[in-house]
Design an enzyme around this catalytic site. Structure first.
Site, PDB file in Angstrom:
ATOM      1  N   ASP A  17       4.357  -6.947   4.873  1.00  0.00           N
ATOM      2  CA  ASP A  17       3.846  -5.775   5.767  1.00  0.00           C
ATOM      3  C   ASP A  17       3.490  -6.244   7.244  1.00  0.00           C
ATOM      4  OD1 ASP A  17       2.276  -3.681   6.918  1.00  0.00           O
ATOM      5  OD2 ASP A  17       0.760  -3.344   5.419  1.00  0.00           O
ATOM      6  N   GLU A  28      -4.812   2.062   2.973  1.00  0.00           N
ATOM      7  CA  GLU A  28      -4.938   0.786   3.646  1.00  0.00           C
ATOM      8  C   GLU A  28      -5.155   0.962   5.120  1.00  0.00           C
ATOM      9  OE1 GLU A  28      -2.837  -2.680   5.821  1.00  0.00           O
ATOM     10  OE2 GLU A  28      -2.469  -0.316   5.797  1.00  0.00           O
ATOM     11  N   GLU A  29      -4.294   2.213   5.734  1.00  0.00           N
ATOM     12  CA  GLU A  29      -4.212   2.184   7.118  1.00  0.00           C
ATOM     13  C   GLU A  29      -5.600   2.558   7.607  1.00  0.00           C
ATOM     14  OE1 GLU A  29      -1.863   1.838   8.782  1.00  0.00           O
ATOM     15  OE2 GLU A  29      -0.126   1.802   7.303  1.00  0.00           O
ATOM     16  N   ASP A  69      -0.070   4.244   1.182  1.00  0.00           N
ATOM     17  CA  ASP A  69      -0.237   5.369   2.402  1.00  0.00           C
ATOM     18  C   ASP A  69       0.505   5.108   3.664  1.00  0.00           C
ATOM     19  OD1 ASP A  69      -2.019   3.236   2.772  1.00  0.00           O
ATOM     20  OD2 ASP A  69      -3.200   4.146   4.014  1.00  0.00           O
ATOM     21  N   ASP A 115       6.202   1.320   6.952  1.00  0.00           N
ATOM     22  CA  ASP A 115       4.990   0.756   6.645  1.00  0.00           C
ATOM     23  C   ASP A 115       4.201   1.640   5.742  1.00  0.00           C
ATOM     24  OD1 ASP A 115       2.438  -0.496   6.391  1.00  0.00           O
ATOM     25  OD2 ASP A 115       2.042   0.015   8.462  1.00  0.00           O
ATOM     26  N   HIS A 164       0.870  -1.130   0.025  1.00  0.00           N
ATOM     27  CA  HIS A 164       0.014  -0.049   0.012  1.00  0.00           C
ATOM     28  C   HIS A 164       0.823   1.231   0.046  1.00  0.00           C
ATOM     29  CE1 HIS A 164       0.637   0.569   4.587  1.00  0.00           C
ATOM     30  NE2 HIS A 164       0.602  -0.508   4.431  1.00  0.00           N
TER      31      HIS A 164
END
Length: 198
Positions: A162, A138-139, A76, A105, A74
Site C-alpha cells: 500500500d 482504513e482510509e 475500502d 488503493d 484494506h
C-alpha cells in the site's frame, strides 16, 4: 514461475467495479471471501458493531515447516468511489473514467495477493501458512483495524502493499497515523506570540 497476467488484470478490473467506499465494503467483503474459499483458504469475517462489513482473516494452510507469512490490505476506497470503471489503455495503463477514483488503493494489493495464491495452488508450490489480514475503513485513519483480532495472526513477518512509487521499491519504516489532542495551561513564553510547537 510466471503469474497469469491476463487473469490478474481481469481480477483487478472486477474489483475496481465494486463500490467500496469507507464503511460501505459489504460487496467487496463478499467478493473476497468467495475468492478466498475458492482458493481453499480458511477465512472468517470479524464483525464490527455499527459497520456494514467486518474485517477478514484468511489463511492458506502450508504443507511445509516454513515460517508463516502475513500480508495485509484494506477493502475500502476514498470518495468519489461509486460506479467506478477501469479503463485499459493501449499502452497497458489502467485508469478510471475520470468521474470517480480508480480504487487502486488498495485493490492493486488485494488482486496481487489473489493471483499469487492462485499461482501457488495451481502449481502445488511448497509454502508455509500464508495469512491475509484485510481490514475495512482504513482510509478514515485506520478505523477498521482498531477492531481487528490480532490474536488470529501467527506470522512474525508481515507485508503491506500500500505504497506509491516505482515498482520494486520498499518502505522499511513509515510514520503512523496516530493523532492526539493536548491541552496546555499557562502563559505564552514569548511576547507577541501564542504558539505551541512539538
Amino acid at each position: 514461475m510466471q503469474i497469469n497476467k491476463k487473469r490478474l488484470v481481469q481480477t483487478y478490473c472486477e474489483m475496481v467495479s465494486i463500490d467500496s467506499e469507507s464503511y460501505h465494503e459489504k460487496k467487496m467483503k463478499d467478493y473476497l471471501m468467495n475468492i478466498f474459499k475458492e482458493c481453499h483458504m480458511e477465512c472468517i469475517e470479524i464483525p464490527i458493531e455499527g459497520f456494514e462489513a467486518g474485517n477478514i482473516y484468511a489463511v492458506l494452510k502450508g504443507h511445509t515447516n516454513k515460517e508463516p507469512i502475513m500480508f495485509s490490505g484494506h477493502m475500502d476506497t476514498v470518495s468519489p468511489g461509486k460506479g467506478k470503471q477501469a479503463v485499459i489503455h493501449e499502452d497497458g495503463r489502467i485508469t478510471s473514467d475520470e468521474t470517480t477514483v480508480l480504487g487502486a488503493d488498495d485493490v492493486s494489493a488485494l488482486a496481487s495477493y489473489i493471483e499469487a495464491i492462485r499461482t501457488i495452488e495451481e502449481n502445488d508450490l511448497p509454502h508455509g501458512d500464508i495469512e491475509l489480514a484485510i481490514s475495512v475503513a482504513e482510509e478514515p485513519y485506520d478505523a477498521g483495524s482498531a477492531y481487528y483480532d490480532f490474536s488470529l495472526i501467527k506470522s512474525r513477518i508481515g507485508y503491506t502493499f500500500d505504497l506509491t512509487g516505482q515498482v520494486g521499491l520498499a518502505a522499511l519504516e513509515a510514520p503512523s497515523i496516530i493523532s492526539f489532542k493536548i491541552n496546555v495551561k499557562g502563559k505564552s513564553a514569548h511576547a507577541g506570540f501564542n504558539l505551541f510547537m512539538l
